[in-house]
Design an enzyme around this catalytic site. Structure first.
Site, PDB file in Angstrom:
ATOM      1  N   GLY A   1      26.743   7.247   3.955  1.00 50.91           N
ATOM      2  CA  GLY A   1      27.930   6.421   4.106  1.00 50.91           C
ATOM      3  C   GLY A   1      28.433   6.538   5.529  1.00 50.91           C
ATOM      4  N   LYS A   2      29.376   5.695   5.893  1.00 46.40           N
ATOM      5  CA  LYS A   2      30.014   5.796   7.215  1.00 46.40           C
ATOM      6  C   LYS A   2      31.280   4.965   7.191  1.00 46.40           C
ATOM      7  CE  LYS A   2      28.893   7.933  11.118  1.00 46.40           C
ATOM      8  NZ  LYS A   2      28.151   9.209  11.216  1.00 46.40           N
TER       9      LYS A   2
END
Length: 418
Positions: free
Chosen positions: A105-106
């Site tokens: 994720g980011k």
């Protein structure tokens, strides 16, 4: 940062390059090139003068086949939807490359925190934490620091989440201060994995790191820690840079002294032990043994790659080379050791922090560093074995082969539901 190429397209091209060395159906690989979901939100935050300012923010959850989504949150005026998608994809393959049980994720907020007061940054952070609340959790998605964020912001996110959920859940986020459940060794982890990758790379290539000249582009946390630890190996740091410019001394200088100067003045320029000031591009093309790009993505484009004189590149930043630059450097036999291995120390020690949070049992720093060294050296061994077995054109392609195989295997074992 170069605008030559969209970072999300860079990620997809890297996956395609590795696919040539894998025997998977097109549909299986295509699924691995797109995020599962992206949150895009506008944060309305009251400023110190009473006005309301709106900030665009994102969180991309790319793939969760191997575990909870994992990845940092950055604050930068160039944050965009495609950048966050790319970074979340790189996290998937980074976690798989070093074989820790996370997906990718980011997140990011489009702002320059230097232009706001501490109180304003806190309100922006807590506003984002409120929006993230339904999507994060220690079994779901675990954010961490990234560009322009650190322990302070992680502590605020943890506190906001725990307050709204009426619980205690330190594992909801990593990169916290030790007093708030953070891990020893986390601050230096990314730079330490760059050093470990450098050490292993020089050994594999039959070169002496103790005699190497080194240039570091980007002197924030990752770049400065990598520089001082590589300095400790006996290498000669001859140039470093930040957004203000670069400093150079062909005879070398003390990496720690350069960082102290930056801490005191806000930039590396003006460092008294340097004999010359350069542009960032001039630093990238210095005649050195090792170049460490440690700033933002797309720092080295195809044109700059033609002028690069370093023999070895170890990527401390995420995606610092464009695909064209990769092709140019591969053709020129420059050994590039990829970001998804070299800077994986941050997520690896974040994983250790998450484990400690869940057990409520904390490790000494030496254990953290020893475990990190084991993870990175094992990953490096897998990289070179795959590089030699597949006859891949670059270390990056070989590392993606390792990572994609692990993600695909996890997906196949789980099956498709419903």
């Amino acid at each position: 940062m170069s605008n030559e190429v969209n970072p999300f397209e860079s990620l997809q091209e890297q996956i395609d390059d590795a696919a040539a060395y894998l025997e998977y159906p097109t549909d299986v690989l295509e699924r691995l090139k797109h995020p599962e979901r992206v949150l895009e939100t506008n944060l309305s935050v009251e400023m110190d003068d009473g006005s309301i300012e709106v900030f665009k923010a994102f969180r991309s959850q790319f793939n969760g086949d191997r575990g909870p989504y994992k990845g940092g949150i950055r604050y930068h005026p160039q944050v965009s939807r495609d950048e966050v998608k790319a970074l979340s994809g790189w996290m998937v393959y980074k976690c798989a490359a070093v074989n820790i049980p996370y997906g990718g994720g980011k997140g990011g907020i489009k702002l320059d925190p230097r232009e706001y007061s501490d109180g304003e940054v806190e309100r922006v952070t807590r506003s984002f934490a409120k929006e993230l609340r339904p999507f994060i959790g220690e079994n779901r998605d675990i954010p961490a620091p990234d560009v322009n964020t650190g322990q302070r912001e992680m502590n605020w996110i943890k506190d906001t989440y725990e307050t709204l959920e009426n619980t205690t859940e330190p594992g909801v986020i990593t990169g916290k201060a030790p007093e708030s459940g953070g891990s020893a060794g986390r601050v230096e982890a990314t730079g330490r994995s760059v050093m470990l990758t450098t050490r292993e790379a020089f050994d594999y290539l039959g070169k002496d790191v103790g005699e190497a000249t080194v240039a570091v582009q980007g002197y924030g946390n990752a770049g400065s820690v990598a520089a001082k630890l590589i300095d400790d190996l006996g290498a000669n740091i001859v140039a470093v840079s930040d957004s203000s410019g670069a400093v150079y001394n062909p005879d070398g200088f003390d990496a720690r002294a350069a960082k102290s100067h930056k801490n005191e003045t806000g930039s590396v320029t003006g460092f008294e032990d340097a004999t010359e000031e350069l542009t960032n591009e001039e630093l990238l093309t210095l005649d050195v043994d090792l170049l460490i790009p440690a700033a933002l993505e797309n720092a080295i484009n195809g044109d700059i790659a033609q002028e690069v004189q370093a023999d070895i590149i170890v990527e401390a930043a995420n995606g610092p080379l464009t695909p064209r630059a990769d092709d140019v450097l591969t053709d020129r036999d420059v050994a590039v050791f990829p970001d998804i291995l070299a800077n994986a120390g941050g997520v690896t020690v974040s994983y250790f922090e998450w484990v400690q949070n869940r057990q409520r049992f904390y490790w000494e720093e030496q254990r953290v560093n020893d475990e990190l060294e084991r993870v990175i050296t094992n990953a490096f061994d897998n990289l070179v074995k795959t590089y030699e077995r597949t006859d891949a054109p670059s270390f990056r392609t070989a590392m993606y082969v390792v990572a994609i195989e692990r993600v695909v295997n996890a997906a196949e074992e789980a099956g498709i539901w419903p």
